[in-house]
Design a protein around this motif. Sequence first.
Motif, mmCIF file in Angstrom:
data_model
loop_
_atom_site.group_PDB
_atom_site.id
_atom_site.type_symbol
_atom_site.label_atom_id
_atom_site.label_comp_id
_atom_site.label_asym_id
_atom_site.label_seq_id
_atom_site.Cartn_x
_atom_site.Cartn_y
_atom_site.Cartn_z
ATOM 1 N N UNK A 1 0.853 -1.194 0.000
ATOM 2 C CA UNK A 1 0.000 0.000 0.000
ATOM 3 C C UNK A 1 0.882 1.235 0.000
ATOM 4 N N UNK A 2 0.427 2.257 -0.715
ATOM 5 C CA UNK A 2 1.079 3.578 -0.668
ATOM 6 C C UNK A 2 0.133 4.512 0.065
ATOM 7 N N UNK A 3 0.587 5.064 1.182
ATOM 8 C CA UNK A 3 -0.244 5.923 2.007
ATOM 9 C C UNK A 3 0.252 7.365 1.929
ATOM 10 N N UNK A 4 -0.635 8.252 1.471
ATOM 11 C CA UNK A 4 -0.358 9.693 1.467
ATOM 12 C C UNK A 4 -1.567 10.348 2.127
ATOM 13 N N UNK A 5 -1.556 10.382 3.436
ATOM 14 C CA UNK A 5 -2.731 10.822 4.177
ATOM 15 C C UNK A 5 -2.987 12.322 3.983
ATOM 16 N N UNK A 6 -4.248 12.699 3.821
ATOM 17 C CA UNK A 6 -4.595 14.126 3.726
ATOM 18 C C UNK A 6 -4.487 14.776 5.109
ATOM 19 N N UNK A 7 -4.763 16.068 5.167
ATOM 20 C CA UNK A 7 -4.711 16.728 6.469
ATOM 21 C C UNK A 7 -5.750 16.098 7.390
ATOM 22 N N UNK A 8 -5.475 16.059 8.695
ATOM 23 C CA UNK A 8 -6.386 15.370 9.620
ATOM 24 C C UNK A 8 -7.773 15.980 9.651
ATOM 25 N N UNK A 9 -8.770 15.122 9.808
ATOM 26 C CA UNK A 9 -10.149 15.590 9.925
ATOM 27 C C UNK A 9 -10.356 16.212 11.313
ATOM 28 N N UNK A 10 -11.517 16.789 11.506
ATOM 29 C CA UNK A 10 -11.833 17.396 12.801
ATOM 30 C C UNK A 10 -11.786 16.339 13.907
ATOM 31 N N UNK A 11 -12.288 15.130 13.597
ATOM 32 C CA UNK A 11 -12.269 14.046 14.576
ATOM 33 C C UNK A 11 -10.834 13.607 14.866
ATOM 34 N N UNK A 12 -10.031 13.461 13.827
ATOM 35 C CA UNK A 12 -8.646 13.011 14.001
ATOM 36 C C UNK A 12 -7.831 14.014 14.809
ATOM 37 N N UNK B 1 1.224 -8.450 8.452
ATOM 38 C CA UNK B 1 2.159 -9.475 8.004
ATOM 39 C C UNK B 1 1.965 -9.721 6.511
ATOM 40 N N UNK B 2 3.074 -9.973 5.819
ATOM 41 C CA UNK B 2 3.097 -10.236 4.376
ATOM 42 C C UNK B 2 2.841 -8.969 3.560
ATOM 43 N N UNK B 3 3.092 -7.795 4.129
ATOM 44 C CA UNK B 3 2.757 -6.539 3.443
ATOM 45 C C UNK B 3 3.887 -5.517 3.584
ATOM 46 N N UNK B 4 4.039 -4.703 2.558
ATOM 47 C CA UNK B 4 4.941 -3.551 2.580
ATOM 48 C C UNK B 4 4.086 -2.300 2.443
ATOM 49 N N UNK B 5 4.297 -1.329 3.318
ATOM 50 C CA UNK B 5 3.580 -0.059 3.245
ATOM 51 C C UNK B 5 4.583 1.063 3.006
ATOM 52 N N UNK B 6 4.256 1.923 2.050
ATOM 53 C CA UNK B 6 5.080 3.078 1.720
ATOM 54 C C UNK B 6 4.355 4.335 2.205
ATOM 55 N N UNK B 7 4.978 5.100 3.088
ATOM 56 C CA UNK B 7 4.417 6.370 3.552
ATOM 57 C C UNK B 7 5.003 7.501 2.711
ATOM 58 N N UNK B 8 4.163 8.116 1.882
ATOM 59 C CA UNK B 8 4.548 9.310 1.123
ATOM 60 C C UNK B 8 4.249 10.504 2.027
ATOM 61 N N UNK C 1 5.401 14.968 9.541
ATOM 62 C CA UNK C 1 4.815 16.285 9.254
ATOM 63 C C UNK C 1 4.908 17.179 10.486
ATOM 64 N N UNK C 2 4.747 16.568 11.656
ATOM 65 C CA UNK C 2 4.789 17.354 12.897
ATOM 66 C C UNK C 2 6.219 17.749 13.269
#
Length: 272
Positions: A93-104, A120-127, A132-133
């Motif tokens: 999975x490639x994760x490029x999270x948007x700005x946090x919601x009001x709840x987040x 397990x058995x997965x590779x995750x890429x954080x774009x 950010x903090x």
Amino acid sequence: MAEFDLEDLERISKSEEIIDLLVEKGIIKEKKFLEQLAYEKELDQLQKEMLRLQEYIIQQGKKMLIIYEGRDAAGKGGTIARTIAKMNPKHYRVMALPKPTELEQKEWYFQRYIQNLPRKEEIVFFDRSWYNRAVVEPVFGFCTAEQHETFMKQVNPLEHLIMEDGTILIKFFLNISKDEQKERLDERKEDEMKQYKIGGLDEQAQVKWDDYTFYFDKMLKETSTEKSPWIEIRTDDKKTARLETMKYILNSVEGFSSELKLTMNSDVLKIH
């Protein structure tokens, strides 16, 4: 120039074989083309090795998280795209999270990132990532000084816990010179196919260069540990940078042996 005959024609079955034959026969001689051809060949080999690595991760039930941080226009998205080109999309999975919601915004800062850690058995890429903090948010006043310092105290123990739970963690910091950044940002404005990359913060990348530098230096100094170091990649040469990140990944998984001879370029790569 060598002759081109019917026997040569019969050898050709793939587009890359056509190019190889044209080079062999001296029909193609231009240095720039030959350099591009060499890059494409090495890229293809490394992409195939990334698929082999993915298969090893699956077979061994491992999990892997690769973080890409860096200056605007340093090539994070392009580097990730080349890295995953031949991999099985069911197991990454490639994760490029948007700005946090009001709840987040009411939750623990790391919470939304933790929900996207690899299984397990997965590779995750954080774009971009929880870092950010460490940089963007303090540069633009999106967090308080207290929130920033709390993050800096929590991030190293958190990453160590993630690794102790069995996740292979790699952190890339893609760096770029100020002049090269300006050239790429200007190119985005002029190229219709790249204008989607322009965000509101990109406009400030050059103006706030020194502010970014201060927080990047702080991040590299305080959040690079023996267990979880930052791998800085100079990306003024995009092609070399892409190759070096893949080489580093392939060299980083215990028990996996690449079929390629992977020699790192110390002029491009620096471990903090």
